[in-house]
Design a protein around this motif. Sequence first.
Motif, PDB file in Angstrom:
ATOM      1  N   PRO A 130       0.826  -1.201   0.000  1.00 13.88           N
ATOM      2  CA  PRO A 130       0.000   0.000   0.000  1.00 13.88           C
ATOM      3  C   PRO A 130       0.864   1.257   0.000  1.00 13.88           C
ATOM      4  O   PRO A 130       2.056   1.208   0.323  1.00 13.88           O
ATOM      5  N   PRO A 131       0.269   2.405  -0.330  1.00  8.42           N
ATOM      6  CA  PRO A 131       1.015   3.665  -0.271  1.00  8.42           C
ATOM      7  C   PRO A 131       1.238   4.056   1.195  1.00  8.42           C
ATOM      8  O   PRO A 131       0.715   3.396   2.100  1.00  8.42           O
ATOM      9  N   PRO A 132       1.985   5.119   1.446  1.00  2.66           N
ATOM     10  CA  PRO A 132       2.159   5.577   2.833  1.00  2.66           C
ATOM     11  C   PRO A 132       0.805   5.792   3.506  1.00  2.66           C
ATOM     12  O   PRO A 132      -0.195   6.086   2.848  1.00  2.66           O
ATOM     13  N   ALA A 133       0.785   5.650   4.817  1.00  2.00           N
ATOM     14  CA  ALA A 133      -0.460   5.733   5.581  1.00  2.00           C
ATOM     15  C   ALA A 133      -0.883   7.165   5.894  1.00  2.00           C
ATOM     16  O   ALA A 133      -1.883   7.371   6.554  1.00  2.00           O
ATOM     17  N   PHE A 134      -0.147   8.154   5.422  1.00  2.00           N
ATOM     18  CA  PHE A 134      -0.491   9.545   5.700  1.00  2.00           C
ATOM     19  C   PHE A 134      -0.924  10.255   4.428  1.00  2.00           C
ATOM     20  O   PHE A 134      -0.675   9.781   3.326  1.00  2.00           O
ATOM     21  N   ILE A 135      -1.573  11.395   4.584  1.00  2.00           N
ATOM     22  CA  ILE A 135      -1.926  12.263   3.460  1.00  2.00           C
ATOM     23  C   ILE A 135      -1.038  13.492   3.565  1.00  2.00           C
ATOM     24  O   ILE A 135      -1.096  14.216   4.561  1.00  2.00           O
ATOM     25  N   PHE A 152       0.617  17.940  -7.101  1.00  2.00           N
ATOM     26  CA  PHE A 152       1.029  16.573  -6.771  1.00  2.00           C
ATOM     27  C   PHE A 152       2.319  16.641  -5.998  1.00  2.00           C
ATOM     28  O   PHE A 152       3.060  17.645  -6.054  1.00  2.00           O
ATOM     29  N   THR A 153       2.605  15.589  -5.284  1.00  2.00           N
ATOM     30  CA  THR A 153       3.895  15.455  -4.606  1.00  2.00           C
ATOM     31  C   THR A 153       4.238  13.978  -4.587  1.00  2.00           C
ATOM     32  O   THR A 153       3.362  13.134  -4.452  1.00  2.00           O
ATOM     33  N   CYS A 154       5.508  13.647  -4.776  1.00  2.00           N
ATOM     34  CA  CYS A 154       5.898  12.245  -4.825  1.00  2.00           C
ATOM     35  C   CYS A 154       6.964  11.934  -3.783  1.00  2.00           C
ATOM     36  O   CYS A 154       7.686  12.821  -3.324  1.00  2.00           O
ATOM     37  N   PHE A 155       7.013  10.657  -3.445  1.00  2.00           N
ATOM     38  CA  PHE A 155       7.921  10.182  -2.380  1.00  2.00           C
ATOM     39  C   PHE A 155       8.766   9.041  -2.878  1.00  2.00           C
ATOM     40  O   PHE A 155       8.389   8.300  -3.727  1.00  2.00           O
ATOM     41  N   SER A 158       6.690  13.648 -14.668  1.00  2.00           N
ATOM     42  CA  SER A 158       7.497  12.491 -15.074  1.00  2.00           C
ATOM     43  C   SER A 158       8.611  12.208 -14.060  1.00  2.00           C
ATOM     44  O   SER A 158       9.122  11.095 -14.005  1.00  2.00           O
ATOM     45  N   LEU A 159       8.949  13.197 -13.225  1.00  2.00           N
ATOM     46  CA  LEU A 159       9.940  12.972 -12.165  1.00  2.00           C
ATOM     47  C   LEU A 159       9.391  12.035 -11.092  1.00  2.00           C
ATOM     48  O   LEU A 159      10.135  11.543 -10.256  1.00  2.00           O
ATOM     49  N   CYS A 160       8.077  11.803 -11.110  1.00  3.96           N
ATOM     50  CA  CYS A 160       7.426  10.931 -10.127  1.00  3.96           C
ATOM     51  C   CYS A 160       7.177   9.520 -10.660  1.00  3.96           C
ATOM     52  O   CYS A 160       6.552   8.703  -9.973  1.00  3.96           O
ATOM     53  N   PHE A 171       7.119   5.765 -11.291  1.00  2.00           N
ATOM     54  CA  PHE A 171       7.467   4.602 -10.480  1.00  2.00           C
ATOM     55  C   PHE A 171       7.721   4.961  -9.009  1.00  2.00           C
ATOM     56  O   PHE A 171       8.509   4.319  -8.340  1.00  2.00           O
ATOM     57  N   ARG A 172       7.025   6.020  -8.547  1.00  4.68           N
ATOM     58  CA  ARG A 172       7.129   6.445  -7.142  1.00  4.68           C
ATOM     59  C   ARG A 172       5.723   6.699  -6.604  1.00  4.68           C
ATOM     60  O   ARG A 172       4.829   7.095  -7.353  1.00  4.68           O
ATOM     61  N   ASN A 173       5.525   6.491  -5.307  1.00  7.43           N
ATOM     62  CA  ASN A 173       4.250   6.842  -4.689  1.00  7.43           C
ATOM     63  C   ASN A 173       4.063   8.346  -4.806  1.00  7.43           C
ATOM     64  O   ASN A 173       4.937   9.121  -4.436  1.00  7.43           O
ATOM     65  N   THR A 174       2.913   8.738  -5.350  1.00  4.60           N
ATOM     66  CA  THR A 174       2.620  10.142  -5.644  1.00  4.60           C
ATOM     67  C   THR A 174       1.231  10.471  -5.127  1.00  4.60           C
ATOM     68  O   THR A 174       0.300   9.706  -5.349  1.00  4.60           O
ATOM     69  N   TYR A 175       1.112  11.590  -4.455  1.00  3.77           N
ATOM     70  CA  TYR A 175      -0.211  12.029  -4.012  1.00  3.77           C
ATOM     71  C   TYR A 175      -0.670  13.118  -4.966  1.00  3.77           C
ATOM     72  O   TYR A 175       0.071  14.058  -5.253  1.00  3.77           O
ATOM     73  N   ILE A 176      -1.912  12.986  -5.472  1.00  2.00           N
ATOM     74  CA  ILE A 176      -2.439  13.900  -6.496  1.00  2.00           C
ATOM     75  C   ILE A 176      -3.704  14.580  -5.981  1.00  2.00           C
ATOM     76  O   ILE A 176      -4.559  13.943  -5.377  1.00  2.00           O
ATOM     77  N   TRP A 177      -3.800  15.892  -6.231  1.00  2.00           N
ATOM     78  CA  TRP A 177      -5.011  16.669  -5.954  1.00  2.00           C
ATOM     79  C   TRP A 177      -5.594  17.115  -7.295  1.00  2.00           C
ATOM     80  O   TRP A 177      -4.886  17.666  -8.134  1.00  2.00           O
ATOM     81  N   LEU A 178      -6.896  16.863  -7.508  1.00  2.00           N
ATOM     82  CA  LEU A 178      -7.563  17.235  -8.754  1.00  2.00           C
ATOM     83  C   LEU A 178      -8.356  18.527  -8.586  1.00  2.00           C
ATOM     84  O   LEU A 178      -8.701  18.922  -7.466  1.00  2.00           O
ATOM     85  N   ARG A 179      -8.680  19.139  -9.702  1.00  2.00           N
ATOM     86  CA  ARG A 179      -9.468  20.390  -9.708  1.00  2.00           C
ATOM     87  C   ARG A 179     -10.848  20.220  -9.074  1.00  2.00           C
ATOM     88  O   ARG A 179     -11.396  21.155  -8.523  1.00  2.00           O
ATOM     89  N   ASN A 180     -11.414  19.025  -9.146  1.00  2.00           N
ATOM     90  CA  ASN A 180     -12.749  18.793  -8.593  1.00  2.00           C
ATOM     91  C   ASN A 180     -12.737  18.554  -7.084  1.00  2.00           C
ATOM     92  O   ASN A 180     -13.764  18.258  -6.492  1.00  2.00           O
TER      93      ASN A 180
END
Length: 129
Positions: free
Chosen positions: A52-57, A126-129, A74-76, A78-87
């Motif tokens: 699973p992805p990390p347990a935090f937001i 977005f932010t990736c880890f 593209s720098l993200c 193959f990495r866990n990435t958190y995404i926020w959409l316009r909606n």
Amino acid sequence: MDANYIDSYYYPRFLDSQFPSPSFPGSPGGFPGSPGGFPGSPGGGQQAPTSPPPAFIPQQQTATPFAVDPGAISLCLFRNTYIWLRNGSSFWYYPIFVGPRSVAGFRWNGRFWTIFGIDTRRIVSFTCF
């Protein structure tokens, strides 16, 4: 616009070579995780993440009024990435392909990873880890 929008030119060609006929996870036929996997991925084939992805937001980064640049996301790959959409939606994502206007990969639904594509114009940040 559909949340599952996938670049109409690049992604279907990408899928056609990987999904020659309908198949189910665990069966032969090019589904992610089967022999062949996705092109251009480390080791020659890409599967959905096995954990699973990390347990935090994460805290949202400064949003921009413009579309997300495919070069930036593209720098993200193959990495866990958190995404926020316009909606207002947000979710963990594991990108494996970036096209000129879309990103394809796996979205965490709270229980398991599912294949998912999104138009980069729908991503606020977005932010990736």
